[in-house]
Design a protein around this motif. Structure first.
Motif, PDB file in Angstrom:
ATOM      1  N   ILE A  94       0.846  -1.201   0.000  1.00 19.96           N
ATOM      2  CA  ILE A  94       0.000   0.000   0.000  1.00 19.96           C
ATOM      3  C   ILE A  94       0.874   1.241   0.000  1.00 19.96           C
ATOM      4  O   ILE A  94       0.645   2.179  -0.777  1.00 19.96           O
ATOM      5  N   LEU A  95       1.899   1.252   0.845  1.00 16.63           N
ATOM      6  CA  LEU A  95       2.787   2.415   0.897  1.00 16.63           C
ATOM      7  C   LEU A  95       3.602   2.557  -0.385  1.00 16.63           C
ATOM      8  O   LEU A  95       3.841   3.677  -0.849  1.00 16.63           O
ATOM      9  N   THR A  98       2.586   1.757  -3.338  1.00 15.42           N
ATOM     10  CA  THR A  98       1.639   2.337  -4.290  1.00 15.42           C
ATOM     11  C   THR A  98       1.423   3.818  -4.005  1.00 15.42           C
ATOM     12  O   THR A  98       1.428   4.649  -4.920  1.00 15.42           O
ATOM     13  N   HIS A  99       1.267   4.152  -2.733  1.00  9.87           N
ATOM     14  CA  HIS A  99       1.068   5.543  -2.303  1.00  9.87           C
ATOM     15  C   HIS A  99       2.227   6.429  -2.788  1.00  9.87           C
ATOM     16  O   HIS A  99       2.001   7.480  -3.392  1.00  9.87           O
ATOM     17  N   GLN A 105      -4.537   8.881  -5.451  1.00  8.51           N
ATOM     18  CA  GLN A 105      -3.804   8.845  -4.192  1.00  8.51           C
ATOM     19  C   GLN A 105      -4.725   9.209  -3.027  1.00  8.51           C
ATOM     20  O   GLN A 105      -4.625   8.631  -1.949  1.00  8.51           O
ATOM     21  N   LEU A 128      -6.815   6.259  -2.146  1.00  6.00           N
ATOM     22  CA  LEU A 128      -6.008   5.269  -1.424  1.00  6.00           C
ATOM     23  C   LEU A 128      -5.663   5.723  -0.005  1.00  6.00           C
ATOM     24  O   LEU A 128      -5.253   4.926   0.833  1.00  6.00           O
ATOM     25  N   SER A 129      -5.857   6.999   0.284  1.00  2.00           N
ATOM     26  CA  SER A 129      -5.359   7.578   1.538  1.00  2.00           C
ATOM     27  C   SER A 129      -5.835   6.894   2.820  1.00  2.00           C
ATOM     28  O   SER A 129      -5.045   6.785   3.764  1.00  2.00           O
ATOM     29  N   ALA A 155      -3.532   4.052   3.183  1.00  2.00           N
ATOM     30  CA  ALA A 155      -2.159   4.509   3.386  1.00  2.00           C
ATOM     31  C   ALA A 155      -1.933   4.989   4.819  1.00  2.00           C
ATOM     32  O   ALA A 155      -0.908   4.668   5.421  1.00  2.00           O
ATOM     33  N   HIS A 183       0.144  14.894   3.068  1.00  2.00           N
ATOM     34  CA  HIS A 183      -0.230  14.010   1.958  1.00  2.00           C
ATOM     35  C   HIS A 183      -0.088  14.810   0.664  1.00  2.00           C
ATOM     36  O   HIS A 183      -0.807  15.787   0.434  1.00  2.00           O
ATOM     37  N   TRP A 186      -4.362  13.254   8.342  1.00  2.00           N
ATOM     38  CA  TRP A 186      -3.142  13.714   7.692  1.00  2.00           C
ATOM     39  C   TRP A 186      -2.757  15.108   8.176  1.00  2.00           C
ATOM     40  O   TRP A 186      -3.626  15.915   8.484  1.00  2.00           O
TER      41      TRP A 186
END
Length: 113
Positions: free
Chosen positions: A18-19, A21-22, A52, A55-56, A59, A80, A111
């Protein structure tokens, strides 16, 4: 496909994936935003920001599993890039309702601003 359905398809990934990809999305955003004078690249940068941001939630959860994100037992969330970059774009496009929505989402997820 809704954002939630898209996320459901990614929930099986490990926190590391996941990270990965982030941060891959972050680098792609930077690359395309630098070329924003070309409308095609600006459109791509916006799409990548939206991905992104979608996905947050995963993440931030993955970051919370990383011991390096803690100091004296307290989690410190980073900023972010996708949220920040998209906010800049939305301000320039005067899309303040959408800007308000993503800013509230960013804050609700924890975030840093």
């Amino acid at each position: 496909m809704t954002e939630e359905e898209w996320l459901d398809g990614l929930r099986h990934l490990s926190p590391d994936m996941i990270l990965k990809t982030h941060f891959s999305l972050q680098e792609q955003i930077k690359k395309h935003y630098k070329l924003r004078a070309d409308p095609k690249h600006l459109k791509t940068a916006i799409s990548l920001c939206e991905q992104q941001i979608a996905l947050s939630p995963l993440a931030i959860d993955a970051l919370k599993q990383n011991p390096q994100m803690y100091s004296k037992g307290e989690f410190f969330a980073p900023s972010h890039h996708g949220y920040r970059q998209y906010a800049v774009i939305l301000r320039r496009q005067k899309e303040f309702d959408k800007l308000d929505t993503i800013e509230r989402k960013m804050k609700s997820e924890g975030w840093a601003a």
